[in-house]
Motif scaffolding. Sequence first.
Motif, PDB file in Angstrom:
ATOM      1  N   GLY A 149       0.756  -1.307  -0.019  1.00 17.18           N
ATOM      2  CA  GLY A 149       0.074  -0.021  -0.063  1.00 17.18           C
ATOM      3  C   GLY A 149       0.895   1.290  -0.038  1.00 17.18           C
ATOM      4  O   GLY A 149       1.952   1.379  -0.690  1.00 17.18           O
ATOM      5  N   VAL A 150       0.523   2.338   0.661  1.00 17.45           N
ATOM      6  CA  VAL A 150       1.113   3.541   0.661  1.00 17.45           C
ATOM      7  C   VAL A 150       1.682   3.441   2.034  1.00 17.45           C
ATOM      8  O   VAL A 150       1.064   3.100   2.894  1.00 17.45           O
ATOM      9  N   LEU A 151       2.848   4.424   2.364  1.00 23.67           N
ATOM     10  CA  LEU A 151       3.471   4.402   3.531  1.00 23.67           C
ATOM     11  C   LEU A 151       2.491   5.159   4.597  1.00 23.67           C
ATOM     12  O   LEU A 151       1.724   6.272   4.124  1.00 23.67           O
ATOM     13  N   GLN A 162     -10.742  -0.882   8.705  1.00 25.81           N
ATOM     14  CA  GLN A 162     -10.467  -2.464   8.262  1.00 25.81           C
ATOM     15  C   GLN A 162     -11.433  -3.229   8.513  1.00 25.81           C
ATOM     16  O   GLN A 162     -11.945  -3.982   7.498  1.00 25.81           O
ATOM     17  N   GLU A 163     -12.093  -3.297   9.741  1.00 29.16           N
ATOM     18  CA  GLU A 163     -13.144  -4.137  10.065  1.00 29.16           C
ATOM     19  C   GLU A 163     -14.522  -3.742   9.476  1.00 29.16           C
ATOM     20  O   GLU A 163     -15.479  -4.710   9.327  1.00 29.16           O
ATOM     21  N   MET A 164     -14.597  -2.548   8.807  1.00 34.18           N
ATOM     22  CA  MET A 164     -15.574  -2.066   7.873  1.00 34.18           C
ATOM     23  C   MET A 164     -15.265  -2.302   6.419  1.00 34.18           C
ATOM     24  O   MET A 164     -16.127  -2.016   5.756  1.00 34.18           O
ATOM     25  N   SER A 165     -14.355  -3.096   6.130  1.00 27.02           N
ATOM     26  CA  SER A 165     -13.851  -3.341   5.023  1.00 27.02           C
ATOM     27  C   SER A 165     -13.734  -2.043   4.025  1.00 27.02           C
ATOM     28  O   SER A 165     -13.826  -2.156   2.756  1.00 27.02           O
ATOM     29  N   LEU A 166     -12.997  -1.240   4.771  1.00 26.55           N
ATOM     30  CA  LEU A 166     -12.931   0.050   3.860  1.00 26.55           C
ATOM     31  C   LEU A 166     -11.334   0.199   3.647  1.00 26.55           C
ATOM     32  O   LEU A 166     -10.941   0.955   2.611  1.00 26.55           O
ATOM     33  N   LEU A 167     -10.565  -0.409   4.579  1.00 26.74           N
ATOM     34  CA  LEU A 167      -9.072  -0.230   4.571  1.00 26.74           C
ATOM     35  C   LEU A 167      -8.566  -1.516   4.501  1.00 26.74           C
ATOM     36  O   LEU A 167      -8.918  -2.465   5.298  1.00 26.74           O
ATOM     37  N   VAL A 168      -7.193  -1.854   4.108  1.00 25.35           N
ATOM     38  CA  VAL A 168      -6.402  -2.817   4.049  1.00 25.35           C
ATOM     39  C   VAL A 168      -5.032  -2.342   4.870  1.00 25.35           C
ATOM     40  O   VAL A 168      -4.557  -1.737   4.182  1.00 25.35           O
ATOM     41  N   LEU A 169      -4.890  -2.958   5.899  1.00 23.81           N
ATOM     42  CA  LEU A 169      -3.755  -2.660   6.436  1.00 23.81           C
ATOM     43  C   LEU A 169      -2.622  -3.755   6.185  1.00 23.81           C
ATOM     44  O   LEU A 169      -2.665  -4.938   6.082  1.00 23.81           O
ATOM     45  N   CYS A 170      -1.621  -3.065   5.602  1.00 22.02           N
ATOM     46  CA  CYS A 170      -0.330  -3.803   5.177  1.00 22.02           C
ATOM     47  C   CYS A 170       0.954  -3.854   5.985  1.00 22.02           C
ATOM     48  O   CYS A 170       1.175  -2.801   6.957  1.00 22.02           O
ATOM     49  N   GLY A 171       1.881  -4.488   5.912  1.00 22.81           N
ATOM     50  CA  GLY A 171       3.128  -4.665   6.648  1.00 22.81           C
ATOM     51  C   GLY A 171       3.139  -5.526   7.738  1.00 22.81           C
ATOM     52  O   GLY A 171       2.302  -6.120   8.255  1.00 22.81           O
ATOM     53  N   LYS A 172       4.306  -5.667   8.125  1.00 29.00           N
ATOM     54  CA  LYS A 172       4.707  -6.607   9.559  1.00 29.00           C
ATOM     55  C   LYS A 172       4.074  -6.057  10.622  1.00 29.00           C
ATOM     56  O   LYS A 172       3.225  -6.937  11.319  1.00 29.00           O
ATOM     57  N   ALA A 173       3.996  -4.693  10.831  1.00 30.07           N
ATOM     58  CA  ALA A 173       3.149  -4.198  11.827  1.00 30.07           C
ATOM     59  C   ALA A 173       1.924  -3.961  11.734  1.00 30.07           C
ATOM     60  O   ALA A 173       1.037  -3.564  12.812  1.00 30.07           O
ATOM     61  N   LYS A 174       1.256  -4.074  10.584  1.00 25.27           N
ATOM     62  CA  LYS A 174       0.120  -3.997  10.297  1.00 25.27           C
ATOM     63  C   LYS A 174      -0.534  -2.456  10.355  1.00 25.27           C
ATOM     64  O   LYS A 174      -1.616  -2.059  10.493  1.00 25.27           O
ATOM     65  N   ARG A 175       0.763  -1.560  10.349  1.00 20.28           N
ATOM     66  CA  ARG A 175       0.433  -0.078  10.204  1.00 20.28           C
ATOM     67  C   ARG A 175       1.417   0.342   9.774  1.00 20.28           C
ATOM     68  O   ARG A 175       1.477   1.731   9.674  1.00 20.28           O
ATOM     69  N   SER A 176       2.410  -0.221   8.931  1.00 19.90           N
ATOM     70  CA  SER A 176       3.244   0.566   8.232  1.00 19.90           C
ATOM     71  C   SER A 176       2.764   1.097   6.820  1.00 19.90           C
ATOM     72  O   SER A 176       3.544   1.974   6.094  1.00 19.90           O
ATOM     73  N   GLY A 177       1.781   0.388   6.476  1.00 20.67           N
ATOM     74  CA  GLY A 177       1.231   0.902   4.982  1.00 20.67           C
ATOM     75  C   GLY A 177      -0.343   0.523   4.863  1.00 20.67           C
ATOM     76  O   GLY A 177      -0.715  -0.575   5.745  1.00 20.67           O
ATOM     77  N   VAL A 178      -0.931   1.138   4.050  1.00 22.61           N
ATOM     78  CA  VAL A 178      -2.537   1.095   3.983  1.00 22.61           C
ATOM     79  C   VAL A 178      -2.878   1.192   2.579  1.00 22.61           C
ATOM     80  O   VAL A 178      -2.269   1.668   1.817  1.00 22.61           O
ATOM     81  N   ARG A 179      -4.185   0.728   2.279  1.00 24.62           N
ATOM     82  CA  ARG A 179      -4.713   1.078   0.813  1.00 24.62           C
ATOM     83  C   ARG A 179      -5.941   0.960   1.067  1.00 24.62           C
ATOM     84  O   ARG A 179      -6.409  -0.023   2.007  1.00 24.62           O
ATOM     85  N   LEU A 180      -7.035   1.251   0.277  1.00 22.46           N
ATOM     86  CA  LEU A 180      -8.295   1.269   0.214  1.00 22.46           C
ATOM     87  C   LEU A 180      -8.899  -0.008  -0.293  1.00 22.46           C
ATOM     88  O   LEU A 180      -8.440  -0.588  -1.221  1.00 22.46           O
TER      89      LEU A 180
END
Length: 249
Positions: free
Chosen positions: A47-49, A70-88
Amino acid sequence: MNKTNTTTLIDVLARTDAIFRPMRKADWVPPAPSNLWEARRRFSSAGVLWRVGGGGANRLAGERELVGLQEMSLLVLCGKAKRSGVRLSETAEIGVRALCGLPLDAHAALCRVVLLTEEREGLCSELWIAELDEYADTDDCRNALWETMLLVLPALVRGWVASNSDVQGAVYYYPTPAGLAAAQLPAPALPTNSPKWSEPIGRFYHDQTIAARQRLRTSKPSSPSEIGECPLSASLDLRRPRRRKGATT
């Protein structure tokens, strides 16, 4: 969703589009080519940083917001820490684009590019999509090219279309293998209940994507030895291809 959620989603879209906007003249000055190449390469998996700022309660609130989206299926959390990247999510992207007053139809943009590349060595000048004969230093030309970019961005983000340009910023689009496959499928149905455009939100998106692109132009690259994309030749023929008999656009 509350106002904070909406602001976050618009910011994510703005940062995403900043990555995939075609390269103009200013983007061929290092370190922009390296940063853009890297950001595009990692987007599908990372995703994006994104960094949650502040400390203590503010940081926890920011992290809870991301998890909630993420629970509302609006955002995907990416990265090992689940917060280093996101995408819609795709659904969120369509809704946020509607809210910002942006074009939504990635499939239509893809098919337009596919049609215009069929007879010209696989490259489609942005001028052809904008129905312009040449580049000109006028507001009309600049506005037409900006609208063309917004039209193609949903297909660029999905990896259906890619772009390149010469060092003067003349842009060409071309379909990717994934795009050629998608063009053979029926167009996905777009939502009928998309949010209505809000002018202040549209301005916020515009300002955020400009700022995000500027950061990509100036940030220190993580791989200084990577030169990024190579520019196209400035001598490519920009004349419009002849429309085939019976072809439609």
